[in-house]
Design a protein around this motif. Structure first.
Motif, PDB file in Angstrom:
ATOM      1  N   GLU A 281       0.781  -1.062  -0.041  1.00 13.96           N
ATOM      2  CA  GLU A 281       0.099   0.077  -0.093  1.00 13.96           C
ATOM      3  C   GLU A 281       1.148   1.376  -0.002  1.00 13.96           C
ATOM      4  OE1 GLU A 281      -3.965   1.587   2.397  1.00 13.96           O
ATOM      5  OE2 GLU A 281      -2.136   1.096   3.581  1.00 13.96           O
ATOM      6  N   GLU A 282       2.119   1.308   0.827  1.00 15.20           N
ATOM      7  CA  GLU A 282       2.817   2.479   0.929  1.00 15.20           C
ATOM      8  C   GLU A 282       3.633   2.640  -0.520  1.00 15.20           C
ATOM      9  OE1 GLU A 282       4.255   5.670   1.856  1.00 15.20           O
ATOM     10  OE2 GLU A 282       2.861   4.957   2.900  1.00 15.20           O
ATOM     11  N   LYS A 283       3.893   1.351  -1.026  1.00 18.99           N
ATOM     12  CA  LYS A 283       4.568   1.501  -2.439  1.00 18.99           C
ATOM     13  C   LYS A 283       3.632   2.182  -3.314  1.00 18.99           C
ATOM     14  CE  LYS A 283       6.690  -1.469  -5.961  1.00 18.99           C
ATOM     15  NZ  LYS A 283       6.963  -2.608  -6.152  1.00 18.99           N
ATOM     16  N   LYS A 284       2.442   1.717  -3.343  1.00 22.98           N
ATOM     17  CA  LYS A 284       1.406   2.285  -4.318  1.00 22.98           C
ATOM     18  C   LYS A 284       1.151   3.968  -3.902  1.00 22.98           C
ATOM     19  CE  LYS A 284      -1.644   2.314  -7.628  1.00 22.98           C
ATOM     20  NZ  LYS A 284      -1.234   2.265  -9.055  1.00 22.98           N
ATOM     21  N   LYS A 285       1.015   4.220  -2.619  1.00 20.78           N
ATOM     22  CA  LYS A 285       0.960   5.708  -2.306  1.00 20.78           C
ATOM     23  C   LYS A 285       2.329   6.387  -2.933  1.00 20.78           C
ATOM     24  CE  LYS A 285      -1.905   5.063   1.865  1.00 20.78           C
ATOM     25  NZ  LYS A 285      -1.953   5.312   3.166  1.00 20.78           N
ATOM     26  N   THR A 286       3.368   5.904  -2.845  1.00 19.23           N
ATOM     27  CA  THR A 286       4.458   6.612  -3.302  1.00 19.23           C
ATOM     28  C   THR A 286       4.645   6.716  -4.734  1.00 19.23           C
ATOM     29  OG1 THR A 286       5.972   5.636  -1.463  1.00 19.23           O
ATOM     30  CG2 THR A 286       7.059   6.494  -3.467  1.00 19.23           C
ATOM     31  N   GLU A 287       4.011   5.784  -5.570  1.00 12.89           N
ATOM     32  CA  GLU A 287       3.633   5.857  -7.032  1.00 12.89           C
ATOM     33  C   GLU A 287       2.999   6.948  -7.260  1.00 12.89           C
ATOM     34  OE1 GLU A 287       2.637   1.820  -8.220  1.00 12.89           O
ATOM     35  OE2 GLU A 287       4.542   1.088  -7.893  1.00 12.89           O
ATOM     36  N   ILE A 288       1.894   7.180  -6.486  1.00  8.53           N
ATOM     37  CA  ILE A 288       0.941   8.140  -6.921  1.00  8.53           C
ATOM     38  C   ILE A 288       1.438   9.576  -6.507  1.00  8.53           C
ATOM     39  CG2 ILE A 288      -1.266   9.282  -5.930  1.00  8.53           C
ATOM     40  CD1 ILE A 288      -2.253   6.294  -5.184  1.00  8.53           C
TER      41      ILE A 288
END
Length: 415
Positions: free
Chosen positions: A370-377
């Motif tokens: 989830e944090e990886k996805k947030k970083t991508e966003i």
């Protein structure tokens, strides 16, 4: 030289943050909380990468660019005057003084120990690093204000901007300054300003960085979703790809009582003492923990000799390690000896080597994805923001897509 000292020269790794409601703090201009992140000047990491955080050092090739690097100490001192414009982000300038507020505390310790040439080179290198993150912070703070005022009539936009900054200014003086005075064990605002000046910055410099950092962090907070849906199959795939990381060695919780040879004139006296302790537990029925707390000479004696979860092979004594991982649980061991003294043990609980099951690993992996996805966003948002914001800087080679600051004076300037 300066890279290793920089961390020692950054004594203000502040973790304090102040949350204020939008309607009371910004008088209705904003409809959600503002998070006032402080301490960013001195290396406190923002929750969002790149917001007033110094990136890694640039290469020697970049630092040696003859067009951007002052070639003499005199030129360097002139170039780094606080009022010099070193970058423009949209229509907003970045002054050398703003960057000095970030980097001078890192140079305080070096002054008097390094030559003027070394300090000048370090200052220029650190300034270039600080400028990269400061440009991004400016972009984000501008975007945040723009988002708020865009729905206002043109005539009200300027007033809206002023209201926002006025309320942040209020938070700075009513919350940040008292907290810093308390943390630094000072008496008043004057002493705090004197303290900052001794570190090469000032209270006014702190305020400028505070304002932009607060707005930039709020912009990042707003574009970052609170939750991101992560498919269970993606979590499973991640688990299987890193299965080795979920292997756990044997571990145990135990109690230890010890007598040390060095505290007795002979091994016979030491053995007599451990035997007395041992029989107090085995025959006298005294709790192991109370005997260890009163009489043990080993580690954790004050805690009753209790060792929490300990992995096999991690103990310094091979004999203790072997006993802990071989005797039955909840039974008093025999007295045994190692190079330090005599011991007796009770194993409270033991687990064999295992692989953490998917059900236990699931939540940790899900949060990581989830944090990886947030970083991508966030990264995607920043890339779009950079592409839509015109930047002029003294070091355009450090910022992709930027132009040289001299072009604002002379559009035909060649760099």
């Amino acid at each position: 030289m300066f890279d290793s000292k920089a961390k020692k020269a950054m004594p203000y790794h502040l973790s304090w943050m102040q949350s204020v409601t939008a309607r009371s703090a910004i008088k209705g201009w904003v409809s959600f909380p503002l998070i006032a992140m402080t301490g960013l000047v001195y290396g406190q990491q923002s929750p969002y990468p790149g917001v007033n955080a110094l990136p890694a050092a640039y290469s020697n090739e970049q630092a040696a660019n003859p067009y951007q690097t002052p070639q003499t100490i005199e030129a360097s001192e002139e170039f780094f005057q606080p009022g010099r414009i070193v970058a423009m982000v949209g229509e907003e300038p970045i002054l050398a003084g703003e960057l000095m507020n970030l980097i001078e505390p890192m140079l305080v310790e070096a002054k008097g120990k390094a030559s003027k040439e070394e300090i000048a080179r370090a200052r220029e290198r650190l300034m270039r690093q600080a400028l990269v993150s400061t440009v991004q912070t400016k972009m984000l703070s501008q975007k945040f204000i723009q988002k708020i005022v865009n729905n206002k009539p043109v005539a009200e936009r300027k007033d809206a901007r002023g209201q926002i900054r006025m309320q942040i200014n209020k938070v700075f003086y009513e919350s940040y300054i008292p907290e810093m005075i308390k943390e630094k064990k000072l008496s008043n605002e004057i002493e705090l300003d004197q303290f900052y000046r001794s570190q090469g910055t000032s209270l006014e410099g702190q305020k400028l960085t505070f304002m932009d950092s607060m707005l930039a962090n709020e912009m990042m907070r707003e574009i970052t979703p609170k939750t991101v849906n992560i498919d269970i199959l993606a979590v499973r795939d991640q688990y299987e790809s890193e299965i080795e990381d979920w292997q756990r060695p044997p571990r145990a919780r135990f109690q230890l009582m010890t007598v040390l040879f060095r505290k007795f004139e002979s091994k016979e006296q030491a053995y007599s003492e451990i035997t007395s302790m041992y029989e107090e537990v085995r025959l006298g029925g005294a709790p192991f923990e109370s005997v260890a707390k009163r009489r043990s000479q080993g580690p954790r004696a004050e805690d009753g000799g209790v060792f929490d979860w300990t992995t096999e092979g991690s103990l310094r004594s091979d004999e203790i390690n072997q006993t802990v991982f071989s005797i039955p649980e909840n039974r008093l061991s025999n007295i045994f000896e190692d190079s330090d003294g005599y011991h007796a043990i009770v194993v409270l609980e033991r687990e064999a080597a295992r692989i953490v099951p998917f059900s236990e690993a699931y939540e940790e992996i899900r949060k990581k994805l989830e944090e990886k996805k947030k970083t991508e966003i966030r990264d995607q948002f920043l890339e779009k923001l950079k592409a839509s914001t015109q930047v002029w800087t003294a070091w355009p080679e450090d910022l992709k897509g930027s132009r040289h600051i001299d072009e604002l004076i002379d559009p035909n300037a060649s760099r």
